[in-house]
Design an enzyme around this catalytic site. Structure first.
Site, PDB file in Angstrom:
ATOM      1  N   CYS A  75       0.873  -1.184   0.000  1.00 20.10           N
ATOM      2  CA  CYS A  75       0.000   0.000   0.000  1.00 20.10           C
ATOM      3  C   CYS A  75       0.904   1.225   0.000  1.00 20.10           C
ATOM      4  O   CYS A  75       1.067   1.883   1.015  1.00 20.10           O
ATOM      5  CB  CYS A  75      -0.924  -0.004   1.216  1.00 20.10           C
ATOM      6  SG  CYS A  75      -1.784  -1.562   1.504  1.00 20.10           S
ATOM      7  N   ALA A  76       1.500   1.545  -1.145  1.00 20.34           N
ATOM      8  CA  ALA A  76       2.683   2.400  -1.173  1.00 20.34           C
ATOM      9  C   ALA A  76       2.404   3.894  -1.301  1.00 20.34           C
ATOM     10  O   ALA A  76       3.204   4.696  -0.822  1.00 20.34           O
ATOM     11  CB  ALA A  76       3.601   1.962  -2.318  1.00 20.34           C
ATOM     12  N   ALA A  77       1.335   4.301  -1.987  1.00 21.57           N
ATOM     13  CA  ALA A  77       1.144   5.730  -2.255  1.00 21.57           C
ATOM     14  C   ALA A  77       0.958   6.520  -0.959  1.00 21.57           C
ATOM     15  O   ALA A  77       0.375   6.004  -0.005  1.00 21.57           O
ATOM     16  CB  ALA A  77      -0.062   5.927  -3.170  1.00 21.57           C
ATOM     17  N   PRO A  78       1.450   7.778  -0.875  1.00 22.03           N
ATOM     18  CA  PRO A  78       2.095   8.520  -1.953  1.00 22.03           C
ATOM     19  C   PRO A  78       3.564   8.247  -2.132  1.00 22.03           C
ATOM     20  O   PRO A  78       4.159   8.755  -3.074  1.00 22.03           O
ATOM     21  CB  PRO A  78       1.876   9.966  -1.545  1.00 22.03           C
ATOM     22  CG  PRO A  78       1.878   9.931  -0.054  1.00 22.03           C
ATOM     23  CD  PRO A  78       1.221   8.626   0.325  1.00 22.03           C
ATOM     24  N   SER A 122       6.333   7.955   0.576  1.00 20.23           N
ATOM     25  CA  SER A 122       7.385   8.345   1.517  1.00 20.23           C
ATOM     26  C   SER A 122       8.150   7.127   2.028  1.00 20.23           C
ATOM     27  O   SER A 122       9.388   7.127   2.070  1.00 20.23           O
ATOM     28  CB  SER A 122       6.781   9.131   2.682  1.00 20.23           C
ATOM     29  OG  SER A 122       5.750   8.385   3.307  1.00 20.23           O
ATOM     30  N   LYS A 123       7.443   6.074   2.414  1.00 24.44           N
ATOM     31  CA  LYS A 123       8.109   4.867   2.896  1.00 24.44           C
ATOM     32  C   LYS A 123       8.766   4.111   1.742  1.00 24.44           C
ATOM     33  O   LYS A 123       9.849   3.542   1.896  1.00 24.44           O
ATOM     34  CB  LYS A 123       7.126   3.953   3.632  1.00 24.44           C
ATOM     35  CG  LYS A 123       6.511   4.580   4.874  1.00 24.44           C
ATOM     36  CD  LYS A 123       5.537   3.620   5.530  1.00 24.44           C
ATOM     37  CE  LYS A 123       4.807   4.276   6.684  1.00 24.44           C
ATOM     38  NZ  LYS A 123       3.880   5.348   6.225  1.00 24.44           N
ATOM     39  N   ASP A 144       1.591  -1.412   5.176  1.00 28.43           N
ATOM     40  CA  ASP A 144       1.162  -0.196   5.877  1.00 28.43           C
ATOM     41  C   ASP A 144      -0.285   0.041   5.474  1.00 28.43           C
ATOM     42  O   ASP A 144      -0.584   0.767   4.540  1.00 28.43           O
ATOM     43  CB  ASP A 144       2.064   0.968   5.466  1.00 28.43           C
ATOM     44  CG  ASP A 144       1.786   2.223   6.263  1.00 28.43           C
ATOM     45  OD1 ASP A 144       1.704   2.132   7.493  1.00 28.43           O
ATOM     46  OD2 ASP A 144       1.645   3.297   5.649  1.00 28.43           O
ATOM     47  N   CYS A 201      -1.514   3.823  11.645  1.00 24.39           N
ATOM     48  CA  CYS A 201      -1.446   5.047  12.460  1.00 24.39           C
ATOM     49  C   CYS A 201      -2.680   5.115  13.345  1.00 24.39           C
ATOM     50  O   CYS A 201      -3.259   6.170  13.541  1.00 24.39           O
ATOM     51  CB  CYS A 201      -1.299   6.286  11.589  1.00 24.39           C
ATOM     52  SG  CYS A 201      -2.516   6.437  10.275  1.00 24.39           S
TER      53      CYS A 201
END
Length: 959
Positions: free
Chosen positions: A176-179, A181-182, A307, A360
């Site tokens: 779940c990569a967008a946007p 940063s990780k 994430d 989060c």
């Protein structure tokens, strides 16, 4: 961050218009939002997240504004000089600033982040933006953010990648990569030590050839030896690892591409799939079986980051609406989705690999309950273990995971156990309890106890951050997942045949009419109807039945009260004893077909029920209208690799004297014909194997490769028609031969090239270009590689001080005081018939002027003056007009703001090579002013509905 469900109507939201139409959205006045929520506070107080003595401090911290934080990006050798500039030039300035009669707190390094590359600042944004003493610091932040050297990222979101323990050469998946940063952190780790290894290989090759002037300046011998210890030398020092960054939302996947492109990685693939059903990725076929067939191989990952979408209630310090909108239904609605994502991650993991699960949220239903349920479905702690990472970042303060917790239902009632819920259902019915599941509660009935105390919780009052949850899981042996538990449907009591006959007789008026009896029987037991046409295969029927009606969108956006309904999805199907996506055993191909089908599944394209699952045909060539597939998504151009002996590549090898050690089978184009018409990309060997093996599998690849060459309209046989693209220069420059290399070592000369666009070379113009004058006068037309080398003297680049040494007040300032020690600079240069030009966007020029010379001198464009002069007819002595001269400039020079918007809009629209507007025309002898390339706009936690104008506004605002 963990992705938050729902949408907002703030900056860049659905209610905004921005540039290009409509009105801008109205920002929420957060001062009017009360930071209080009865259910929110009641639930977390009841859970006892902290000791009673800490409770006031816990809630006080959550009500304070979150400090501004940012991270220096790129490789260590690239990031450290920019970080040193902050420490040496700007921190001393900020420490002397007073605001409202008090000294402001300067930015401070995050103690637990490696090499002090992450910083935060408590001074409010509006003070930094508008208070004049901060002007130079604000300009530095905006400048470095615009070129991608600084990324805005919340501190706690930096933790998960650090706990993954990524090593060079590993295959990594961000589900779940967008946007991005990780994902940016992960790709930096995948490339760890690559530059040092490559430089060492090149140095060895040059010395074998008797060339002492090998590329230098970036790493000392000690650094090279240090990097050598981490291995991955199998591809001449180039990293062999890979990152696959996935996002379920198509537009956000292209935002992800834009954010990641500034890292210029050929080891990155971006996909667009629902994370709960991420498809198996086929590798080139393995050894031949005894029966003569080939053995299918599928990619397994060393590291996976999950994430996941979450309620986001740990972000209340920056997302004020959490206080207003929080309700317990958000977490309950996301639980099943989160479990499915984590289970799918564990299925795709190698034995001995790690999955990092993070949110989060502070809610144990989204955290410990998800981890326990996923491990339970995978066979228990004997197969999947939780790793204790509490000491991995020694200075990070966190708390253990919860072993016991309670669950709040949608009506705000708190339940201590599943048994209490069942008793309530029995006594008073299921109202308000429909979302609750046994697996949301801690249970002692499972086979083994789970070591949930090894999970990590981060709270805001511990180190002035947001709240976060992280669990690191290790796969000990191969697993076979158990299907999700489903509620049993109530079965009707069995009825005797005589009872049915008697009921039929009672419903008929004429006992001798058989048709009337049949109609009566149909009323009792309605006949089953087949909605499919005759001849439909069982596999296609199952695909149709299993096709998800609502795809999970992995989003990072504001919380919404209806998240639980919006995130509803079909469950992840599984064959008995077989992992999802694995090929079916021989003879069992039709037992259970998953949606989407795994790469090995072949569907009959002629059947109407399979049409929606097959990729759309390529759009006709020459059609500039954007094409869309059946899901109304823009058509993605295919990935086609070039034959190493292709004529265009042969001309490139010869013109740039490219080393034979550079791989020649990894050049790729993106068009159906596989012809290099505009752009040539370069990818890693593993990326090539994946794209080739899965070309017709239905996997939605939306990006791979770095642009290395762009075609020029150069009408001269002696000039190569392919120039090196700036983003591909780091991949190629070390392997380019000396005949296309220009070396510079004086600071004043580089400043001239940065300030002056298209300085004249013909006539005596070359004499004003310092030490490179003779070289650029004599070098042939076309693209060159400009290398900035160290030298001696006051005006030289030196490496005897710090990376960006800034003198003290007692030290006299000279040009030599500002120089890169470890930041080795290599830039693209274009030599035309009459002039010379650095092929850099204006933002990059301004950033380098500020970084190297601490100035913001306006840029001078000589081409405009010569263009106007050359456009006027010249009269000869006999009064006749001279023929038009060949102009040495482009026909039109676009403003860089236009180019930034166009580039980002292209990324958001998912343009392929057919829409690529990055090829600048250059007729005979014409210079090419580079249109703005993919400029990183600052990689922050951006909402899913942010449009390009909103992203650019963030860059303008700065930190």
């Amino acid at each position: 961050m963990g992705k938050r469900g729902g949408k907002r109507q703030g900056r860049g939201g659905a209610g905004g218009g921005g540039r290009g139409g409509g009105q801008r959205s109205i920002r929420t006045d957060y001062s009017e939002v009360a930071k209080a929520n009865v259910l929110y506070e009641q639930y977390y107080n009841e859970l006892g997240l902290v000791e009673d003595s800490e409770r006031d401090e816990f809630w006080t911290a959550l009500r304070r504004d979150l400090p501004n934080s940012f991270r220096f990006t790129g490789s260590k050798g690239h990031a450290l000089p920019v970080q040193q500039l902050l420490k040496d030039r700007y921190i001393p300035e900020i420490t002397s600033i007073e605001h409202n009669g008090e000294l402001v707190n300067p930015p401070n390094a995050i103690s637990w982040f490696p090499n002090q590359l992450a910083w935060q600042m408590t001074t409010p944004k509006n003070v930094v933006r508008k208070f004049p003493p901060f002007a130079s610091f604000q300009k530095f932040l905006v400048s470095e953010t615009s070129v991608g050297n600084i990324s805005r990222q919340e501190v706690v979101s930096m933790i998960p990648p650090l706990l993954m323990d990524v090593k060079p050469g590993m295959t990594v998946l961000d589900l779940c990569a967008a946007p991005g940063s990780k994902a940016a952190q992960l790709i930096e780790m995948v490339h760890g030590g690559e530059e040092a290894r490559t430089r060492k290989v090149i140095r060895r090759i040059k010395m074998d050839q008797g060339q002492e002037r090998s590329p230098d300046g970036r790493f000392t011998e000690e650094q090279m030896e240090e990097e050598e210890q981490i291995g991955d030398w199998s591809d001449d020092g180039r990293t062999t690892g890979l990152l696959i960054a996935n996002d379920a939302d198509y537009k956000r996947s292209h935002m992800l591409i834009h954010q990641m492109k500034r890292l210029n990685s050929p080891n990155l693939i971006v996909t667009n799939h629902d994370a709960t059903m991420f498809p198996s990725i086929k590798l080139p076929s393995g050894p031949t079986r005894e029966d003569g067939g080939t053995r299918n191989k599928y990619l397994k990952f060393d590291r996976i980051l999950a994430d996941v979408p979450c309620s986001g209630d740990g972000t209340c310090r920056k997302n004020i609406n959490v206080w207003k909108d929080w309700n317990p239904g958000n977490a309950l609605g996301l639980f099943s989705t989160q479990v499915r994502i984590l289970v799918r991650a564990l299925q795709m993991l190698k034995v001995g690999g790690r999955v990092v699960y993070s949110t989060c949220s502070m809610n144990p239903v989204e955290n410990e309950a998800v981890v326990a349920t996923a491990i339970d479905r995978c066979g228990g702690m004997s197969k999947v273990d939780i790793i204790d990472c509490s000491s991995a970042l020694p200075e990070l303060r966190g708390r253990q995971g919860l072993s016991d917790w309670k669950v709040m239902d949608k009506q705000g009632r708190i339940w201590p156990s599943w048994q209490a819920v069942e008793e309530e259902k029995t006594q008073n019915g299921e109202e308000g309890l429909g979302r609750l599941s046994e697996f949301m509660f801690p249970s002692t009935k499972r086979e083994e106890a789970f070591s949930l105390d090894r999970c990590m919780r981060v709270y805001g009052h511990l180190q002035d951050t947001g709240a976060f949850f992280i669990a690191v899981l290790e796969k000990k042996i191969e697993i076979k997942t158990r299907p999700e538990a489903e509620p049993r449907k109530a079965e009707p009591e069995p009825t005797s045949i005589m009872d049915v006959v008697n009921e039929i007789e009672a419903k008929t008026t004429n006992g001798s009419d058989p048709l009337e009896k049949i109609e009566a029987a149909d009323k009792i037991v309605p006949p089953q109807t087949d909605e499919y046409a005759e001849g439909v295969s069982a596999a296609a029927r199952q695909n149709k039945e299993n096709a998800p009606s609502t795809s999970i969108t992995a989003v990072k956006r504001e919380h919404d009260a209806e998240t639980d309904a919006a995130m509803a999805t079909k469950r992840l199907k599984s064959r008995d004893g077989i992992e999802v996506g694995d090929p079916a055993p021989q003879g069992e191909e039709d037992r259970q077909v998953h949606w989407p089908p795994p790469p090995a599944a072949q569907l009959d394209a002629s059947r109407p029920e399979t049409q929606n699952s097959l990729p759309s045909p390529a759009p006709p060539l020459g059609n500039n209208t954007k094409q869309f597939n059946k899901n109304k998504q823009p058509f993605e151009e295919p990935f086609k690799y070039l034959d190493p002996d292709q004529p265009d590549l042969q001309s490139i090898y010869e013109f740039y004297d490219l080393s034979p050690k550079f791989p020649r089978d990894r050049f790729m184009v993106r068009n159906a014909l596989g012809h290099p018409s505009k752009t040539i990309y370069y990818t890693s060997a593993l990326a090539r194997a994946i794209l080739t093996a899965n070309a017709s599998s239905g996997i939605k690849f939306v990006h791979c490769g770095v642009k290395v060459f762009v075609k020029q309209d150069v009408q001269s046989a002696e000039v190569c028609r392919w120039r090196i693209q700036s983003e591909g220069l780091p991949v190629l420059e070390a392997w380019v031969g000396e005949k296309r290399v220009v070396r510079l070592w004086k600071r004043s000369t580089l400043r001239t090239l940065l300030v002056e666009m298209f300085p004249k070379v013909d006539g005596d113009g070359w004499k004003g270009l310092g030490e490179i004058g003779e070289r650029v006068r004599d070098v042939g037309m076309g693209c060159c590689v400009l290398r900035i080398e160290k030298g001696e003297g006051e005006d030289s680049f030196r490496w005897d001080h710090g990376p960006f040494f800034f003198p003290s007040k007692t030290h006299s300032v000279t040009l030599a005081d500002f120089h890169p020690r470890s930041e080795r600079m290599v830039l693209p240069l274009w030599r035309s018939l009459h002039s010379l030009n650095l092929m850099l966007p204006k933002e990059d020029r301004r950033a380098m002027l500020l970084r190297l010379y601490n100035e913001d001198t306006p840029l001078m464009d000589h081409s405009k003056d010569r263009f106007h002069n050359n456009s006027k007819p010249q009269s000869s002595a006999d009064g006749k007009d001279e023929p038009d001269v060949v102009k040495d400039e482009p026909d039109a020079i676009k403003d860089e703001e236009e180019a930034v918007d166009a580039d980002l809009n292209d990324e958001m629209a998912g343009k392929g090579e057919g829409d690529d507007g990055n090829t600048a025309a250059a007729a005979t002898g014409k210079d090419v002013e580079m249109e703005i390339e993919e400029n990183g706009a600052g990689d922050e936690e951006i909402d899913d509905d942010v449009r390009p104008d909103a992203l650019k506004e963030e860059v303008d605002d700065g930190i």
